[in-house]
Design a protein around this motif. Structure first.
Motif, PDB file in Angstrom:
ATOM      1  N   THR A  77      72.576 143.971  55.177  1.00  0.00           N
ATOM      2  CA  THR A  77      72.524 144.044  56.434  1.00  0.00           C
ATOM      3  C   THR A  77      70.860 144.525  57.669  1.00  0.00           C
ATOM      4  OG1 THR A  77      73.840 145.322  57.061  1.00  0.00           O
ATOM      5  CG2 THR A  77      74.371 143.258  57.507  1.00  0.00           C
ATOM      6  N   GLY A  78      71.136 146.260  56.834  1.00  0.00           N
ATOM      7  CA  GLY A  78      70.036 147.351  57.100  1.00  0.00           C
ATOM      8  C   GLY A  78      70.809 147.940  58.294  1.00  0.00           C
ATOM      9  N   ALA A  79      71.593 147.985  58.468  1.00  0.00           N
ATOM     10  CA  ALA A  79      72.743 148.577  59.296  1.00  0.00           C
ATOM     11  C   ALA A  79      73.900 148.667  59.404  1.00  0.00           C
ATOM     12  CB  ALA A  79      72.694 147.442  60.403  1.00  0.00           C
ATOM     13  N   CYS A  80      74.395 150.251  59.640  1.00  0.00           N
ATOM     14  CA  CYS A  80      75.846 150.680  59.741  1.00  0.00           C
ATOM     15  C   CYS A  80      75.875 150.923  61.290  1.00  0.00           C
ATOM     16  CB  CYS A  80      75.929 151.897  59.112  1.00  0.00           C
ATOM     17  SG  CYS A  80      74.838 153.140  60.337  1.00  0.00           S
ATOM     18  N   PRO A  81      77.529 150.759  60.933  1.00  0.00           N
ATOM     19  CA  PRO A  81      77.935 150.226  62.976  1.00  0.00           C
ATOM     20  C   PRO A  81      77.102 151.316  63.798  1.00  0.00           C
ATOM     21  CG  PRO A  81      79.780 150.904  61.268  1.00  0.00           C
ATOM     22  CD  PRO A  81      78.080 150.986  60.500  1.00  0.00           C
ATOM     23  N   GLY A  82      76.203 152.901  63.524  1.00  0.00           N
ATOM     24  CA  GLY A  82      76.299 153.484  64.428  1.00  0.00           C
ATOM     25  C   GLY A  82      75.236 152.746  65.121  1.00  0.00           C
ATOM     26  N   PRO A  83      73.917 152.445  64.526  1.00  0.00           N
ATOM     27  CA  PRO A  83      72.428 152.276  65.080  1.00  0.00           C
ATOM     28  C   PRO A  83      72.745 150.529  65.376  1.00  0.00           C
ATOM     29  CG  PRO A  83      72.330 151.934  63.263  1.00  0.00           C
ATOM     30  CD  PRO A  83      73.846 152.749  63.159  1.00  0.00           C
ATOM     31  N   LEU A  84      74.162 149.684  65.702  1.00  0.00           N
ATOM     32  CA  LEU A  84      73.512 148.590  65.946  1.00  0.00           C
ATOM     33  C   LEU A  84      73.554 148.293  67.086  1.00  0.00           C
ATOM     34  CD1 LEU A  84      77.276 146.971  64.057  1.00  0.00           C
ATOM     35  CD2 LEU A  84      75.051 146.992  63.262  1.00  0.00           C
ATOM     36  N   TYR A  85      74.101 148.843  68.328  1.00  0.00           N
ATOM     37  CA  TYR A  85      74.243 149.393  69.545  1.00  0.00           C
ATOM     38  C   TYR A  85      72.084 149.410  69.580  1.00  0.00           C
ATOM     39  CZ  TYR A  85      79.237 148.392  69.073  1.00  0.00           C
ATOM     40  OH  TYR A  85      80.042 148.219  69.174  1.00  0.00           O
ATOM     41  N   ALA A  86      71.889 149.765  69.072  1.00  0.00           N
ATOM     42  CA  ALA A  86      70.891 150.758  69.542  1.00  0.00           C
ATOM     43  C   ALA A  86      69.616 148.924  68.541  1.00  0.00           C
ATOM     44  CB  ALA A  86      70.374 151.731  68.649  1.00  0.00           C
ATOM     45  N   GLN A  87      69.496 148.698  67.824  1.00  0.00           N
ATOM     46  CA  GLN A  87      69.780 147.688  67.255  1.00  0.00           C
ATOM     47  C   GLN A  87      69.469 146.731  68.157  1.00  0.00           C
ATOM     48  OE1 GLN A  87      70.378 147.292  62.606  1.00  0.00           O
ATOM     49  NE2 GLN A  87      69.332 148.156  62.224  1.00  0.00           N
ATOM     50  N   ILE A  88      70.442 145.853  68.494  1.00  0.00           N
ATOM     51  CA  ILE A  88      70.732 144.948  70.107  1.00  0.00           C
ATOM     52  C   ILE A  88      69.821 145.227  71.005  1.00  0.00           C
ATOM     53  CG2 ILE A  88      71.305 143.701  71.547  1.00  0.00           C
ATOM     54  CD1 ILE A  88      74.489 144.313  69.325  1.00  0.00           C
ATOM     55  N   ILE A 137      82.810 143.358  63.417  1.00  0.00           N
ATOM     56  CA  ILE A 137      84.383 143.235  64.479  1.00  0.00           C
ATOM     57  C   ILE A 137      85.157 142.318  64.249  1.00  0.00           C
ATOM     58  CG2 ILE A 137      85.295 141.760  66.936  1.00  0.00           C
ATOM     59  CD1 ILE A 137      82.067 142.899  68.127  1.00  0.00           C
ATOM     60  N   ALA A 138      84.571 140.961  63.456  1.00  0.00           N
ATOM     61  CA  ALA A 138      85.384 140.561  62.793  1.00  0.00           C
ATOM     62  C   ALA A 138      86.572 141.891  61.214  1.00  0.00           C
ATOM     63  CB  ALA A 138      84.974 139.041  62.236  1.00  0.00           C
ATOM     64  N   GLY A 139      85.276 141.496  60.610  1.00  0.00           N
ATOM     65  CA  GLY A 139      85.964 142.977  59.662  1.00  0.00           C
ATOM     66  C   GLY A 139      87.532 143.799  60.340  1.00  0.00           C
ATOM     67  N   THR A 140      86.730 144.841  60.760  1.00  0.00           N
ATOM     68  CA  THR A 140      87.620 145.815  61.896  1.00  0.00           C
ATOM     69  C   THR A 140      89.424 144.711  61.770  1.00  0.00           C
ATOM     70  OG1 THR A 140      85.884 146.687  62.991  1.00  0.00           O
ATOM     71  CG2 THR A 140      88.067 147.120  63.690  1.00  0.00           C
ATOM     72  N   TRP A 141      88.655 144.084  62.805  1.00  0.00           N
ATOM     73  CA  TRP A 141      90.494 142.332  63.375  1.00  0.00           C
ATOM     74  C   TRP A 141      91.208 142.478  62.365  1.00  0.00           C
ATOM     75  CZ3 TRP A 141      91.267 137.413  61.989  1.00  0.00           C
ATOM     76  CH2 TRP A 141      92.321 137.016  62.850  1.00  0.00           C
ATOM     77  N   PHE A 142      90.115 141.499  60.664  1.00  0.00           N
ATOM     78  CA  PHE A 142      90.743 141.829  59.500  1.00  0.00           C
ATOM     79  C   PHE A 142      92.202 142.886  58.962  1.00  0.00           C
ATOM     80  CE2 PHE A 142      90.748 140.127  55.108  1.00  0.00           C
ATOM     81  CZ  PHE A 142      91.246 139.108  55.721  1.00  0.00           C
TER      82      PHE A 142
END
Length: 136
Positions: free
Chosen positions: A95-106, A121-126
């Protein structure tokens, strides 16, 4: 308003990630193909700075904003860390993204990252569903 300081820290963190090109899919792919030192340089700066921060927190017994002592519990190793790290690494590579920069990318307009965020989010929920069945 009491969470404003956290929002401001998040904004500064997002700006630093963006200006340092740490949210760039191209830079992340360069790193995984060993074509550029850029991301490794960021990591090799972040690790000693973080370690120094932890040493200073312990030495000066820094307290949280609410006045509690910062505790750093010792974590025991278990084999699930290896599997989890591999899954994390594969996801990061794809994906080219780890959790830290996801929001910055968006925030920077990379709208396709919303798919990655929803998958995270789905992985965390699972994981939350399966956690009670997993070994400690």
């Amino acid at each position: 308003m009491k969470n404003l300081k956290y929002i401001l820290v998040g904004i500064v963190f997002g700006l630093a990630l963006t200006k340092g090109e740490a949210i760039s899919w191209y830079r992340i792919q360069q790193m995984f193909h060993f074509e550029s030192f850029h991301m490794y340089g960021i990591f090799m700066t972040a690790v000693p700075v973080g370690a120094l921060g932890l040493i200073l927190i312990r030495k000066f017994q820094v307290k949280t904003f609410s006045g509690d002592i910062v505790e750093m519990p010792k974590k025991e190793y278990h084999h699930g860390v290896i599997l989890g790290g591999l899954i994390f690494g594969f996801g990061w590579t794809l994906t080219g993204a780890c959790p830290g920069p996801l929001y910055a990318q968006i925030g920077a307009g990379y709208s396709v990252t919303i798919v990655t965020l929803l998958a995270a989010i789905a992985g965390t929920w699972f994981f939350g569903l399966l956690q009670k069945y997993l070994p400690d």
